[in-house]
Design a protein around this motif. Structure first.
Motif, PDB file in Angstrom:
ATOM      1  N   UNK A  24      40.776  53.330  30.323  1.00 38.43           N
ATOM      2  CA  UNK A  24      40.854  53.716  31.730  1.00 38.43           C
ATOM      3  C   UNK A  24      42.215  53.345  32.320  1.00 38.43           C
ATOM      4  N   UNK A  25      42.756  52.190  31.938  1.00 43.45           N
ATOM      5  CA  UNK A  25      44.073  51.777  32.414  1.00 43.45           C
ATOM      6  C   UNK A  25      45.157  52.729  31.909  1.00 43.45           C
ATOM      7  N   UNK A  26      45.093  53.099  30.642  1.00 39.94           N
ATOM      8  CA  UNK A  26      46.060  54.058  30.095  1.00 39.94           C
ATOM      9  C   UNK A  26      45.964  55.397  30.806  1.00 39.94           C
ATOM     10  N   UNK A  27      44.757  55.835  31.024  1.00 37.11           N
ATOM     11  CA  UNK A  27      44.543  57.111  31.708  1.00 37.11           C
ATOM     12  C   UNK A  27      45.092  57.062  33.132  1.00 37.11           C
ATOM     13  N   UNK A  28      44.881  55.937  33.814  1.00 37.28           N
ATOM     14  CA  UNK A  28      45.401  55.774  35.167  1.00 37.28           C
ATOM     15  C   UNK A  28      46.924  55.767  35.200  1.00 37.28           C
ATOM     16  N   UNK A  29      47.535  55.065  34.240  1.00 37.89           N
ATOM     17  CA  UNK A  29      49.007  55.052  34.173  1.00 37.89           C
ATOM     18  C   UNK A  29      49.555  56.457  33.999  1.00 37.89           C
ATOM     19  N   UNK A  30      48.950  57.200  33.088  1.00 36.09           N
ATOM     20  CA  UNK A  30      49.406  58.557  32.831  1.00 36.09           C
ATOM     21  C   UNK A  30      49.254  59.430  34.074  1.00 36.09           C
ATOM     22  N   UNK A  33      51.823  58.953  36.824  1.00 32.41           N
ATOM     23  CA  UNK A  33      53.126  59.572  36.558  1.00 32.41           C
ATOM     24  C   UNK A  33      53.034  61.091  36.624  1.00 32.41           C
ATOM     25  N   UNK A  34      52.060  61.656  35.928  1.00 31.63           N
ATOM     26  CA  UNK A  34      51.992  63.110  35.753  1.00 31.63           C
ATOM     27  C   UNK A  34      51.687  63.851  37.054  1.00 31.63           C
ATOM     28  N   UNK A  35      50.725  63.394  37.832  1.00 35.97           N
ATOM     29  CA  UNK A  35      50.356  64.128  39.035  1.00 35.97           C
ATOM     30  C   UNK A  35      51.489  64.202  40.063  1.00 35.97           C
ATOM     31  N   UNK A  95      55.385  52.857  28.593  1.00 34.81           N
ATOM     32  CA  UNK A  95      54.111  52.515  29.223  1.00 34.81           C
ATOM     33  C   UNK A  95      52.853  52.965  28.484  1.00 34.81           C
ATOM     34  N   UNK A  96      52.951  53.981  27.643  1.00 35.49           N
ATOM     35  CA  UNK A  96      51.747  54.580  27.071  1.00 35.49           C
ATOM     36  C   UNK A  96      51.637  54.349  25.559  1.00 35.49           C
ATOM     37  N   UNK A  97      52.709  54.609  24.828  1.00 30.45           N
ATOM     38  CA  UNK A  97      52.627  54.621  23.371  1.00 30.45           C
ATOM     39  C   UNK A  97      52.178  53.292  22.771  1.00 30.45           C
TER      40      UNK A  97
END
Length: 119
Positions: A24-30, A33-35, A95-97
């Motif tokens: 959920x944290x990874x999804x939130x970080x993404x 940034x993306x939106x 932040x993601x990889x």
């Protein structure tokens, strides 16, 4: 006759992984940034289309020689695409990889042990 559960067959329970706080944290970080980046780019693109449609005099203004404002703004679309791509690659590497690889390793290690997913 019921099908075997994911845990009994040794497969990964993706719903459990998706519900984990790390995922959920990874999804939130993404998404954080993306939106916004998508909104910025779409706004910039719509401004370009709007100017081309409703301000042809402004877009045909010659900046120097045969180079017009419309040409510069159009080329700016390409430049902004490359800038956004570069920013995303840097963001993903930073932040993601790493956290995604750690989560994947933990999930796969949990499967190698007793078949129960520990995310």
């Amino acid at each position: 006759m019921s099908s075997p559960s994911p845990r009994s067959t040794g497969s990964i329970d993706y719903e459990q992984v998706q519900a984990s706080p790390e995922f959920q944290e990874l999804r939130g970080r993404l998404r954080r940034f993306v939106f916004p980046m998508t909104a910025i780019f779409l706004t910039w693109y719509l401004v370009y289309v709007g100017l081309a449609s409703y301000a042809p005099g402004f877009m045909s203004f010659q900046v120097f020689g045969t180079i017009t404002v419309g040409l510069l703004v159009g080329l700016g679309q390409f430049v902004s695409t490359f800038v956004i791509t570069t920013l995303y690659v840097r963001f993903a590497e930073r932040e993601i990889d790493g956290p995604a690889a750690e989560l994947r390793e933990r999930v796969e290690a949990g499967m190698a042990g007793n078949g129960e997913v520990r995310a």
